[in-house]
Design a protein around this motif. Structure first.
Motif, mmCIF file in Angstrom:
data_model
loop_
_atom_site.group_PDB
_atom_site.id
_atom_site.type_symbol
_atom_site.label_atom_id
_atom_site.label_comp_id
_atom_site.label_asym_id
_atom_site.label_seq_id
_atom_site.Cartn_x
_atom_site.Cartn_y
_atom_site.Cartn_z
ATOM 1 N N PRO A 6 0.819 -1.227 0.000
ATOM 2 C CA PRO A 6 0.000 0.000 0.000
ATOM 3 C C PRO A 6 0.851 1.274 0.000
ATOM 4 O O PRO A 6 0.476 2.270 -0.637
ATOM 5 C CB PRO A 6 -0.810 -0.131 1.295
ATOM 6 N N MET A 7 1.981 1.240 0.700
ATOM 7 C CA MET A 7 2.853 2.415 0.726
ATOM 8 C C MET A 7 3.553 2.612 -0.622
ATOM 9 O O MET A 7 3.758 3.740 -1.076
ATOM 10 C CB MET A 7 3.871 2.277 1.859
ATOM 11 N N ILE A 8 3.912 1.494 -1.264
ATOM 12 C CA ILE A 8 4.503 1.582 -2.608
ATOM 13 C C ILE A 8 3.491 2.169 -3.579
ATOM 14 O O ILE A 8 3.818 3.052 -4.383
ATOM 15 C CB ILE A 8 4.957 0.186 -3.072
ATOM 16 N N LYS B 296 1.623 9.151 -6.404
ATOM 17 C CA LYS B 296 2.044 10.534 -6.222
ATOM 18 C C LYS B 296 3.105 10.940 -7.246
ATOM 19 O O LYS B 296 3.040 12.041 -7.810
ATOM 20 C CB LYS B 296 2.595 10.723 -4.808
ATOM 21 N N ARG B 297 4.046 10.070 -7.496
ATOM 22 C CA ARG B 297 5.173 10.415 -8.356
ATOM 23 C C ARG B 297 4.891 10.189 -9.846
ATOM 24 O O ARG B 297 5.501 10.834 -10.699
ATOM 25 C CB ARG B 297 6.406 9.613 -7.947
ATOM 26 N N TYR B 298 3.978 9.261 -10.142
ATOM 27 C CA TYR B 298 3.744 8.909 -11.541
ATOM 28 C C TYR B 298 2.256 9.010 -11.888
ATOM 29 O O TYR B 298 1.807 10.055 -12.339
ATOM 30 C CB TYR B 298 4.318 7.513 -11.825
ATOM 31 N N SER B 299 1.509 7.956 -11.646
ATOM 32 C CA SER B 299 0.077 8.005 -11.965
ATOM 33 C C SER B 299 -0.652 6.887 -11.241
ATOM 34 O O SER B 299 -0.050 5.845 -10.921
ATOM 35 C CB SER B 299 -0.147 7.852 -13.470
ATOM 36 N N PRO B 300 -1.960 7.072 -10.987
ATOM 37 C CA PRO B 300 -2.744 5.991 -10.372
ATOM 38 C C PRO B 300 -2.733 4.724 -11.220
ATOM 39 O O PRO B 300 -2.723 3.616 -10.682
ATOM 40 C CB PRO B 300 -4.146 6.597 -10.267
ATOM 41 N N ALA B 301 -2.733 4.895 -12.543
ATOM 42 C CA ALA B 301 -2.759 3.728 -13.429
ATOM 43 C C ALA B 301 -1.487 2.898 -13.282
ATOM 44 O O ALA B 301 -1.539 1.661 -13.225
ATOM 45 C CB ALA B 301 -2.936 4.174 -14.878
ATOM 46 N N LEU B 302 -0.349 3.568 -13.221
ATOM 47 C CA LEU B 302 0.913 2.842 -13.084
ATOM 48 C C LEU B 302 1.011 2.205 -11.700
ATOM 49 O O LEU B 302 1.521 1.091 -11.549
ATOM 50 C CB LEU B 302 2.100 3.777 -13.322
ATOM 51 N N ALA B 303 0.503 2.894 -10.701
ATOM 52 C CA ALA B 303 0.503 2.338 -9.348
ATOM 53 C C ALA B 303 -0.349 1.074 -9.284
ATOM 54 O O ALA B 303 0.041 0.068 -8.674
ATOM 55 C CB ALA B 303 -0.012 3.375 -8.354
ATOM 56 N N GLU B 304 -1.510 1.118 -9.912
ATOM 57 C CA GLU B 304 -2.390 -0.049 -9.942
ATOM 58 C C GLU B 304 -1.719 -1.210 -10.665
ATOM 59 O O GLU B 304 -1.808 -2.366 -10.231
ATOM 60 C CB GLU B 304 -3.704 0.317 -10.647
ATOM 61 N N LYS B 305 -1.045 -0.901 -11.757
ATOM 62 C CA LYS B 305 -0.342 -1.937 -12.520
ATOM 63 C C LYS B 305 0.768 -2.569 -11.681
ATOM 64 O O LYS B 305 0.944 -3.791 -11.686
ATOM 65 C CB LYS B 305 0.244 -1.314 -13.796
ATOM 66 N N ALA B 306 1.513 -1.727 -10.961
ATOM 67 C CA ALA B 306 2.621 -2.215 -10.136
ATOM 68 C C ALA B 306 2.134 -3.217 -9.098
ATOM 69 O O ALA B 306 2.763 -4.269 -8.878
ATOM 70 C CB ALA B 306 3.321 -1.046 -9.456
#
Length: 214
Positions: free
Chosen positions: A14-16, A22-32
């Motif tokens: 969740p912290m990642i 914050k640094r990139y995008s919600p879409a990339l965070a979801e993918k990660a």
């Protein structure tokens, strides 16, 4: 094969995700996070078993969570960028409070890491025949009077990342040491790392109030 422990993924993902959003995008965070969970399981299934009760094993689990999230993005984030994500996680309120409980400037904290590594050394000497792929630690009490000093001449995280073809992430993983010690009111003096093929990772850790460490 390392035993799967979902608690590390549950604690840090969740912290990642928050940092990548914050640094990139919600879409990339979801993918990660979506792809990273399976990547984490895969990394552990290929990693060398480090042994039950190994006091250093948590370092590998920590590293592989971040490696998995990075692989989950298909390496869309640079290794340096992933290093910033790691720093965000380590300096989150929860971990900042946890690490801040140790003060390397104090009489008790000054030699904490030396004592911890001595405990690991004792564990390794007892278990090295069964779990040979592990950290190999060395001490030289004659080098420094202040703080804790030790060095590793073998690191299973470094070896595994090279084997997996993700060695470019190692400098960012190594840099988390500096952040962690800083949160404990310490300074890491380091000249060499195994990630740079320099034969050793050296650690000289002193309190940040020590002006002229010896």
């Amino acid at each position: 094969m390392m035993k799967y422990k979902g608690i590390y993924w549950a604690a840090f993902s969740p912290m990642i995700k928050k940092s990548i959003e914050k640094r990139y995008s919600p879409a990339l965070a979801e993918k990660a996070i979506k792809n990273g969970k399976e990547a984490y399981k895969g990394l552990l299934s290929r990693a060398d078993e480090l042994g039950p009760g190994n006091p250093m094993a948590m370092n590998a689990y920590f590293a592989y969570v971040f490696a998995a999230a990075w692989l989950g993005t298909d390496k869309e984030i640079t290794p340096a960028g992933m290093g910033e994500v790691m720093t965000d996680v380590l300096t989150s309120p929860l971990l900042k409070t946890f690490f801040g409980m140790t003060d390397i400037n104090s009489a008790k904290g000054e030699k904490k890491w030396y004592r911890d590594m001595k405990k690991y050394e004792a564990w390794y000497e007892k278990n090295k025949n069964d779990y040979p792929v592990n950290w190999v630690v060395h001490f030289d009490e004659s080098l420094h009077k202040d703080g804790s000093y030790y060095k590793f001449t073998r690191c299973p995280i470094c070896e595994f990342c090279k084997r997996e073809g993700i060695e470019e992430l190692m400098p960012a993983l190594c840099a988390t040491d500096e952040v962690m010690f800083r949160l404990q009111h310490g300074v890491l003096h380091r000249e060499h790392t195994l990630a740079r093929n320099e034969g050793e990772c050296d650690y000289w850790i002193v309190g940040d109030k020590k002006l002229n460490p010896r």
